[in-house]
Design a protein around this motif. Structure first.
Motif, PDB file in Angstrom:
ATOM      1  N   LEU A 109       0.919   4.647   3.494  1.00 44.05           N
ATOM      2  CA  LEU A 109       2.018   5.467   2.995  1.00 44.05           C
ATOM      3  C   LEU A 109       1.630   6.330   1.798  1.00 44.05           C
ATOM      4  N   VAL A 110       0.850   5.761   0.869  1.00 38.89           N
ATOM      5  CA  VAL A 110       0.603   6.467  -0.396  1.00 38.89           C
ATOM      6  C   VAL A 110      -0.870   6.693  -0.706  1.00 38.89           C
ATOM      7  N   GLY A 111      -1.767   6.197   0.112  1.00 32.26           N
ATOM      8  CA  GLY A 111      -3.193   6.335  -0.147  1.00 32.26           C
ATOM      9  C   GLY A 111      -3.739   5.147  -0.928  1.00 32.26           C
ATOM     10  N   GLU A 112      -5.069   4.999  -0.871  1.00 31.18           N
ATOM     11  CA  GLU A 112      -5.728   3.837  -1.463  1.00 31.18           C
ATOM     12  C   GLU A 112      -5.532   3.737  -2.974  1.00 31.18           C
ATOM     13  N   GLU A 113      -5.768   4.828  -3.683  1.00 27.90           N
ATOM     14  CA  GLU A 113      -5.695   4.777  -5.148  1.00 27.90           C
ATOM     15  C   GLU A 113      -4.298   4.396  -5.634  1.00 27.90           C
ATOM     16  N   ARG A 114      -3.277   5.028  -5.101  1.00 29.08           N
ATOM     17  CA  ARG A 114      -1.899   4.733  -5.528  1.00 29.08           C
ATOM     18  C   ARG A 114      -1.508   3.316  -5.123  1.00 29.08           C
TER      19      ARG A 114
END
Length: 72
Positions: free
Chosen positions: A55-60
């Protein structure tokens, strides 16, 4: 990326609930049952984390989980 906040919030809440349950598992149950219980909680957190990454990407996703764990 238009991700409904409610999906992200729901996954964060589920990760937090599993984290709390795992920590409570350290305080009770027999050693074998405790290990199995905590392992199940960790597997659930991993599954929710992978959904969060989608949903938000790995870092987030890592930032969100770090907040749950109380890491700055």
């Amino acid at each position: 990326m238009d991700t409904p906040i409610s999906d992200v919030a729901q996954l964060r809440n589920q990760i937090e609930a599993e984290y709390i349950a795992a920590r409570r598992g350290l305080e009770g149950l027999a050693a074998v049952a405790r290990h199995e219980y905590i392992s199940a909680r960790m597997e659930n957190m991993d599954r929710y984390h992978r959904q969060l990454v989608g949903l938000v990407g790995e870092e987030r996703a890592i930032q969100i989980v770090a907040q749950v764990f109380g890491t700055p």
